[in-house]
Design a protein around this motif. Structure first.
Motif, PDB file in Angstrom:
ATOM      1  N   ARG A  76      36.032  50.347 -10.174  1.00  0.00           N
ATOM      2  CA  ARG A  76      35.854  49.052  -9.508  1.00  0.00           C
ATOM      3  C   ARG A  76      36.779  48.957  -8.293  1.00  0.00           C
ATOM      4  N   ASP A  77      36.183  48.660  -7.145  1.00  0.00           N
ATOM      5  CA  ASP A  77      36.960  48.476  -5.906  1.00  0.00           C
ATOM      6  C   ASP A  77      37.821  49.697  -5.602  1.00  0.00           C
ATOM      7  N   CYS A  78      37.247  50.873  -5.761  1.00  0.00           N
ATOM      8  CA  CYS A  78      37.947  52.129  -5.493  1.00  0.00           C
ATOM      9  C   CYS A  78      37.336  52.807  -4.265  1.00  0.00           C
ATOM     10  N   THR A  79      38.125  53.619  -3.582  1.00  0.00           N
ATOM     11  CA  THR A  79      37.608  54.476  -2.521  1.00  0.00           C
ATOM     12  C   THR A  79      37.832  55.924  -2.947  1.00  0.00           C
ATOM     13  N   ILE A  80      36.779  56.743  -2.822  1.00  0.00           N
ATOM     14  CA  ILE A  80      36.827  58.137  -3.253  1.00  0.00           C
ATOM     15  C   ILE A  80      36.267  58.990  -2.114  1.00  0.00           C
ATOM     16  N   ASP A  81      37.004  60.020  -1.730  1.00  0.00           N
ATOM     17  CA  ASP A  81      36.517  60.905  -0.677  1.00  0.00           C
ATOM     18  C   ASP A  81      35.457  61.869  -1.217  1.00  0.00           C
ATOM     19  N   VAL A  82      35.797  62.613  -2.264  1.00  0.00           N
ATOM     20  CA  VAL A  82      34.872  63.580  -2.851  1.00  0.00           C
ATOM     21  C   VAL A  82      34.863  63.396  -4.363  1.00  0.00           C
ATOM     22  N   LEU A  83      33.673  63.215  -4.924  1.00  0.00           N
ATOM     23  CA  LEU A  83      33.514  63.097  -6.373  1.00  0.00           C
ATOM     24  C   LEU A  83      32.645  64.257  -6.846  1.00  0.00           C
ATOM     25  N   ASP A  84      33.258  65.182  -7.583  1.00  0.00           N
ATOM     26  CA  ASP A  84      32.578  66.384  -8.053  1.00  0.00           C
ATOM     27  C   ASP A  84      32.219  66.216  -9.522  1.00  0.00           C
ATOM     28  N   LEU A  85      30.925  66.095  -9.797  1.00  0.00           N
ATOM     29  CA  LEU A  85      30.422  65.879 -11.151  1.00  0.00           C
ATOM     30  C   LEU A  85      29.634  67.086 -11.660  1.00  0.00           C
ATOM     31  N   GLY A  86      29.886  68.239 -11.105  1.00  0.00           N
ATOM     32  CA  GLY A  86      29.147  69.424 -11.503  1.00  0.00           C
ATOM     33  C   GLY A  86      29.246  69.713 -12.988  1.00  0.00           C
ATOM     34  N   ASP A  87      28.100  69.902 -13.645  1.00  0.00           N
ATOM     35  CA  ASP A  87      28.022  70.244 -15.072  1.00  0.00           C
ATOM     36  C   ASP A  87      28.558  69.147 -15.993  1.00  0.00           C
ATOM     37  N   ALA A  88      28.810  67.961 -15.454  1.00  0.00           N
ATOM     38  CA  ALA A  88      29.345  66.877 -16.280  1.00  0.00           C
ATOM     39  C   ALA A  88      28.224  66.179 -17.050  1.00  0.00           C
ATOM     40  N   PRO A  94      31.148  49.433  -9.177  1.00  0.00           N
ATOM     41  CA  PRO A  94      31.079  48.147  -8.469  1.00  0.00           C
ATOM     42  C   PRO A  94      32.161  48.015  -7.396  1.00  0.00           C
ATOM     43  N   GLY A  95      31.715  47.697  -6.168  1.00  0.00           N
ATOM     44  CA  GLY A  95      32.654  47.485  -5.077  1.00  0.00           C
ATOM     45  C   GLY A  95      33.326  48.735  -4.571  1.00  0.00           C
ATOM     46  N   SER A  96      32.864  49.912  -4.989  1.00  0.00           N
ATOM     47  CA  SER A  96      33.524  51.163  -4.632  1.00  0.00           C
ATOM     48  C   SER A  96      32.740  51.917  -3.568  1.00  0.00           C
ATOM     49  N   SER A  97      33.390  52.924  -2.985  1.00  0.00           N
ATOM     50  CA  SER A  97      32.729  53.798  -2.018  1.00  0.00           C
ATOM     51  C   SER A  97      33.054  55.246  -2.355  1.00  0.00           C
ATOM     52  N   VAL A  98      32.060  56.117  -2.143  1.00  0.00           N
ATOM     53  CA  VAL A  98      32.216  57.548  -2.330  1.00  0.00           C
ATOM     54  C   VAL A  98      31.641  58.230  -1.099  1.00  0.00           C
ATOM     55  N   ALA A  99      32.447  59.055  -0.411  1.00  0.00           N
ATOM     56  CA  ALA A  99      31.967  59.700   0.806  1.00  0.00           C
ATOM     57  C   ALA A  99      31.063  60.884   0.494  1.00  0.00           C
ATOM     58  N   THR A 100      31.469  61.741  -0.438  1.00  0.00           N
ATOM     59  CA  THR A 100      30.690  62.928  -0.782  1.00  0.00           C
ATOM     60  C   THR A 100      30.506  62.985  -2.291  1.00  0.00           C
ATOM     61  N   GLY A 130      40.873  49.258  -8.131  1.00  0.00           N
ATOM     62  CA  GLY A 130      41.665  49.203  -6.906  1.00  0.00           C
ATOM     63  C   GLY A 130      42.423  50.477  -6.615  1.00  0.00           C
ATOM     64  N   CYS A 131      41.797  51.625  -6.876  1.00  0.00           N
ATOM     65  CA  CYS A 131      42.468  52.909  -6.683  1.00  0.00           C
ATOM     66  C   CYS A 131      41.932  53.611  -5.439  1.00  0.00           C
ATOM     67  N   LYS A 132      42.790  54.397  -4.806  1.00  0.00           N
ATOM     68  CA  LYS A 132      42.398  55.234  -3.664  1.00  0.00           C
ATOM     69  C   LYS A 132      42.506  56.690  -4.122  1.00  0.00           C
ATOM     70  N   LEU A 133      41.377  57.389  -4.107  1.00  0.00           N
ATOM     71  CA  LEU A 133      41.300  58.738  -4.649  1.00  0.00           C
ATOM     72  C   LEU A 133      40.733  59.678  -3.595  1.00  0.00           C
ATOM     73  N   GLY A 134      41.335  60.854  -3.471  1.00  0.00           N
ATOM     74  CA  GLY A 134      40.831  61.847  -2.539  1.00  0.00           C
ATOM     75  C   GLY A 134      39.740  62.679  -3.177  1.00  0.00           C
ATOM     76  N   HIS A 135      40.116  63.796  -3.786  1.00  0.00           N
ATOM     77  CA  HIS A 135      39.163  64.695  -4.437  1.00  0.00           C
ATOM     78  C   HIS A 135      39.274  64.521  -5.949  1.00  0.00           C
ATOM     79  N   VAL A 136      38.179  64.124  -6.577  1.00  0.00           N
ATOM     80  CA  VAL A 136      38.151  63.923  -8.031  1.00  0.00           C
ATOM     81  C   VAL A 136      37.244  64.987  -8.638  1.00  0.00           C
TER      82      VAL A 136
END
Length: 219
Positions: A139-151, A159-165, A120-126
Motif C-alpha cells: 500500500r502506497d509503495c514505490t517499487i523500481d523492479v519487481l521480479d516474480l519469476g517462478d513465484a 493499492p496506491g502503489s507504483s511498479v516501474a518494471t 509507505g515503503c520505497k523499494l528498489g529491486h525486489v
C-alpha cells in the motif's frame, strides 16, 4: 462451487501484547526474540541467519548488507527499516507489517510470505523468485523492479502503489490485483494470466499482447 470473484488479501492479524523494552544488541545476541520492543538497531553487515522474531516491534533498523537467510518473522511490526541491500532469501514472514521503510535491493527468493502488509515503503529491486506468497498488500509503495519469476501468488494487491518494471517469467497468479499500476515494462505478458487489470492497463499492454498472439494491427 468456488467463486471466480476477485478476492482481496487478508490483512495481517497483529495484536501485540505488552512488550518488553530490549537492548538493540539482543537482535544479534539472541537466536529467538519474543514480545520485545527494540529501537535503533544497527545490523549493518550482520549475520542474522536463523533469527526468529515473534510478537515483536522494531523501530529504526539499519540493515545494509545484513544476511537473514532462513529467518522467521511472525506477528511483528517493523518500522523504518533502512537497507541498501538485504539478503532475506528463504525467510518466513507471517502476520507482519513493514512500514515507512527504504530498501535498495532485497532478496526474498524462495521465501514464504503469508498475511504481510508493506505500507509507505520505497523499494528498489525486489526479488521474489520462487517465493510462495499468499495475502500480500503493498500500500502506497514505490517499487523500481519487481521480479516474480517462478513465484506462486495468491491474493496480492498494490493499492496506491507504483511498479516501474514487472518481471513475471513462469509466475503463477491467482487473485492478483494489478489495477492502478502503470509499469513501463511487463515481461512476459503471457504470465499475466490469473491477474486482474483495468481498461487503461489493457490499452497499454495491447501492443505486447498482440505481438504475443501474432496479430497484425493495421490502420
Amino acid at each position: 462451487m468456488p467463486s471466480d470473484r476477485l478476492q482481496a488479501p487478508i490483512a495481517p492479524s497483529l495484536r501485540l501484547p505488552r512488550l518488553e523494552d530490549v537492548d538493540a544488541r539482543a537482535v544479534h545476541d539472541a537466536a529467538v526474540l519474543d514480545r520485545a520492543r527494540i529501537v535503533d538497531v544497527d545490523s549493518t553487515g550482520a549475520d542474522l541467519d536463523e533469527l526468529a522474531l515473534s510478537e515483536c516491534a522494531i523501530e529504526r533498523w539499519q540493515a545494509t548488507g545484513a544476511r537473514m537467510r532462513h529467518a522467521h518473522v511472525v506477528e511483528s511490526r517493523i518500522e523504518r527499516l533502512d537497507a541498501a541491500t538485504l539478503d532475506a532469501s528463504r525467510t518466513v514472514w507471517r502476520d507482519v507489517e513493514v512500514v515507512a521503510s527504504r530498501i535498495g535491493s532485497i532478496d526474498l527468493s524462495d521465501a514464504s510470505i503469508r498475511s504481510v502488509a508493506l505500507v509507505g515503503c520505497k523499494l528498489g529491486h525486489v526479488n521474489l523468485r520462487a517465493a510462495r506468497v499468499r495475502d500480500l498488500t503493498l500500500r502506497d509503495c514505490t517499487i523500481d523492479v519487481l521480479d516474480l519469476g517462478d513465484a506462486e501468488l495468491d491474493r496480492v494487491a498494490f493499492p496506491g502503489s507504483s511498479v516501474a518494471t514487472l518481471e513475471l517469467p513462469r509466475a503463477r497468479m491467482r487473485h492478483v490485483d494489478l489495477r492502478g499500476l502503470e509499469p513501463r515494462a511487463v515481461s512476459p505478458v503471457e504470465s499475466l494470466a490469473g491477474a486482474t487489470i483495468d481498461g487503461d492497463q489493457l490499452a497499454l499492454l495491447a501492443p505486447a499482447l498482440a505481438a504475443h498472439v501474432g496479430l497484425r494491427v493495421v490502420g
